[in-house]
Design a protein around this motif. Structure first.
Motif, PDB file in Angstrom:
ATOM      1  N   GLN A  18       0.855  -1.732  -0.479  1.00 24.09           N
ATOM      2  CA  GLN A  18      -0.265  -0.027  -0.021  1.00 24.09           C
ATOM      3  C   GLN A  18       0.928   1.166   0.022  1.00 24.09           C
ATOM      4  O   GLN A  18       0.815   2.511  -0.872  1.00 24.09           O
ATOM      5  CB  GLN A  18      -1.347   0.038   0.999  1.00 24.09           C
ATOM      6  CG  GLN A  18      -1.679  -0.772   1.312  1.00 24.09           C
ATOM      7  CD  GLN A  18      -2.829  -0.914  -0.500  1.00 24.09           C
ATOM      8  OE1 GLN A  18      -3.450  -0.118  -0.637  1.00 24.09           O
ATOM      9  NE2 GLN A  18      -2.936  -2.253  -0.987  1.00 24.09           N
ATOM     10  N   ASP A  21       2.067   1.766  -3.876  1.00 25.15           N
ATOM     11  CA  ASP A  21       0.667   2.654  -3.979  1.00 25.15           C
ATOM     12  C   ASP A  21       0.657   4.276  -3.609  1.00 25.15           C
ATOM     13  O   ASP A  21       0.930   4.948  -5.049  1.00 25.15           O
ATOM     14  CB  ASP A  21      -0.098   1.806  -3.786  1.00 25.15           C
ATOM     15  CG  ASP A  21      -1.482   2.054  -4.776  1.00 25.15           C
ATOM     16  OD1 ASP A  21      -1.163   3.074  -5.773  1.00 25.15           O
ATOM     17  OD2 ASP A  21      -2.556   2.024  -5.400  1.00 25.15           O
ATOM     18  N   CYS A  22       1.253   4.472  -2.745  1.00 22.92           N
ATOM     19  CA  CYS A  22       1.271   5.540  -2.411  1.00 22.92           C
ATOM     20  C   CYS A  22       2.397   6.727  -2.573  1.00 22.92           C
ATOM     21  O   CYS A  22       1.990   7.429  -3.137  1.00 22.92           O
ATOM     22  CB  CYS A  22       0.700   5.716  -0.464  1.00 22.92           C
ATOM     23  SG  CYS A  22       0.534   7.132  -0.223  1.00 22.92           S
ATOM     24  N   ARG A  25       1.540   6.978  -6.675  1.00 19.87           N
ATOM     25  CA  ARG A  25       0.709   8.264  -6.553  1.00 19.87           C
ATOM     26  C   ARG A  25       1.260   9.574  -6.635  1.00 19.87           C
ATOM     27  O   ARG A  25       0.296  10.763  -7.003  1.00 19.87           O
ATOM     28  CB  ARG A  25      -0.402   7.557  -6.128  1.00 19.87           C
ATOM     29  CG  ARG A  25      -1.130   6.673  -6.489  1.00 19.87           C
ATOM     30  CD  ARG A  25      -2.664   6.318  -5.466  1.00 19.87           C
ATOM     31  NE  ARG A  25      -3.148   4.606  -5.789  1.00 19.87           N
ATOM     32  CZ  ARG A  25      -4.044   4.552  -6.199  1.00 19.87           C
ATOM     33  NH1 ARG A  25      -5.237   6.012  -6.518  1.00 19.87           N
ATOM     34  NH2 ARG A  25      -4.212   3.299  -6.113  1.00 19.87           N
ATOM     35  N   CYS A 106       1.322   8.281   6.410  1.00 22.47           N
ATOM     36  CA  CYS A 106       2.129   8.530   4.531  1.00 22.47           C
ATOM     37  C   CYS A 106       0.925   8.784   3.851  1.00 22.47           C
ATOM     38  O   CYS A 106      -0.218   8.476   3.447  1.00 22.47           O
ATOM     39  CB  CYS A 106       3.143   8.097   4.043  1.00 22.47           C
ATOM     40  SG  CYS A 106       3.077   8.537   2.525  1.00 22.47           S
ATOM     41  N   HIS A 112      -4.219  10.997  -0.650  1.00 24.59           N
ATOM     42  CA  HIS A 112      -3.736   9.786  -0.538  1.00 24.59           C
ATOM     43  C   HIS A 112      -3.138   8.949   0.780  1.00 24.59           C
ATOM     44  O   HIS A 112      -2.517   9.886   1.268  1.00 24.59           O
ATOM     45  CB  HIS A 112      -3.377   9.319  -0.863  1.00 24.59           C
ATOM     46  CG  HIS A 112      -2.984   9.417  -2.882  1.00 24.59           C
ATOM     47  ND1 HIS A 112      -4.527   8.838  -4.137  1.00 24.59           N
ATOM     48  CD2 HIS A 112      -2.824  10.466  -4.339  1.00 24.59           C
ATOM     49  CE1 HIS A 112      -4.175   9.653  -4.851  1.00 24.59           C
ATOM     50  NE2 HIS A 112      -3.660   9.828  -5.145  1.00 24.59           N
ATOM     51  N   VAL A 114      -1.287   5.861   3.289  1.00 19.22           N
ATOM     52  CA  VAL A 114      -2.225   4.850   4.260  1.00 19.22           C
ATOM     53  C   VAL A 114      -1.652   5.056   5.899  1.00 19.22           C
ATOM     54  O   VAL A 114      -0.008   6.327   6.055  1.00 19.22           O
ATOM     55  CB  VAL A 114      -1.065   4.316   3.807  1.00 19.22           C
ATOM     56  CG1 VAL A 114      -0.550   3.070   4.269  1.00 19.22           C
ATOM     57  CG2 VAL A 114      -0.442   4.205   2.200  1.00 19.22           C
ATOM     58  N   ALA A 126      -5.821   1.755   4.082  1.00 22.19           N
ATOM     59  CA  ALA A 126      -4.697   3.041   3.045  1.00 22.19           C
ATOM     60  C   ALA A 126      -6.098   2.805   2.091  1.00 22.19           C
ATOM     61  O   ALA A 126      -6.789   2.384   1.648  1.00 22.19           O
ATOM     62  CB  ALA A 126      -3.951   1.944   1.802  1.00 22.19           C
ATOM     63  N   PHE A 128      -7.460   5.609  -1.080  1.00 17.10           N
ATOM     64  CA  PHE A 128      -6.860   6.487  -2.402  1.00 17.10           C
ATOM     65  C   PHE A 128      -7.915   7.088  -2.789  1.00 17.10           C
ATOM     66  O   PHE A 128      -9.087   7.045  -2.892  1.00 17.10           O
ATOM     67  CB  PHE A 128      -6.140   4.877  -3.361  1.00 17.10           C
ATOM     68  CG  PHE A 128      -5.383   4.385  -2.433  1.00 17.10           C
ATOM     69  CD1 PHE A 128      -3.759   5.189  -2.795  1.00 17.10           C
ATOM     70  CD2 PHE A 128      -5.068   3.174  -2.380  1.00 17.10           C
ATOM     71  CE1 PHE A 128      -2.709   4.667  -2.216  1.00 17.10           C
ATOM     72  CE2 PHE A 128      -4.326   2.977  -1.839  1.00 17.10           C
ATOM     73  CZ  PHE A 128      -3.261   3.217  -1.538  1.00 17.10           C
ATOM     74  N   THR A 134      -8.030  11.927   4.036  1.00 17.21           N
ATOM     75  CA  THR A 134      -6.781  12.728   4.946  1.00 17.21           C
ATOM     76  C   THR A 134      -6.826  13.584   5.874  1.00 17.21           C
ATOM     77  O   THR A 134      -5.825  14.453   6.261  1.00 17.21           O
ATOM     78  CB  THR A 134      -6.035  12.698   3.493  1.00 17.21           C
ATOM     79  OG1 THR A 134      -6.259  14.339   3.468  1.00 17.21           O
ATOM     80  CG2 THR A 134      -5.333  11.663   2.393  1.00 17.21           C
TER      81      THR A 134
END
Length: 159
Positions: A18, A21-22, A25, A106, A112, A114, A126, A128, A134
């Protein structure tokens, strides 16, 4: 605009997937908090490559932590990255009065995230394309950052 997606995770491997992935992005900003970043793969080849792409593309990052010893001892790639992109990376150490904070997250571009619910455990989620997910962590980071003092300087003199 794409729909928000949320993924739960319970293992170190799922967390790293994850996080990759973050990082992939991220385009403009990365904001991270963890007590010591010992479970973040900041020293891995893959993370180094992702952060280099991000920073070379104009991104900037801020990391806040209680203790930088793990990074200094175990993440030479990240320390080298800090030297090379010191104008785009800020690292802050929290005062002792904030050492009770145990979450970990993060945030990329305020879109996005995590997040591990407690730094001693791998359970987290996570989200997205989910700016609302967030918001609380961004506010938390802002409060932490106000109290943090600069650490992990690119040279021994801090210049």
């Amino acid at each position: 605009m794409t729909d928000a997606t949320v993924h739960k995770f319970n293992s170190h491997a799922e967390f790293e997937a994850q996080l990759r992935d973050c990082l992939g992005r991220a385009q403009g900003t990365l904001t991270m908090f963890d007590p010591d970043f010992s479970v973040f793969p900041l020293g891995s080849i893959e993370t180094d490559a992702a952060l280099r792409r991000f920073l070379a593309g104009g991104g900037a990052m801020q990391l806040a932590m209680h203790d930088s010893a793990h990074i200094e001892r175990n993440c030479p790639r990240f320390v080298r990255l800090l030297r090379e992109f010191n104008h785009k990376i800020e690292v802050g150490a929290t005062p002792r009065s904030l050492h009770h904070l145990t979450d970990s997250f993060c945030i990329a571009d305020g879109m996005h995230i995590v997040r591990r619910f407690h730094s001693d455990h791998m359970r987290g989620e996570a989200a997205f394309d989910a700016p609302a997910a967030t918001e609380l962590s961004q506010e938390r980071f802002g409060a932490i950052w106000i109290e943090a003092v600069s650490t992990l300087h690119p040279t021994t003199t801090g210049l």
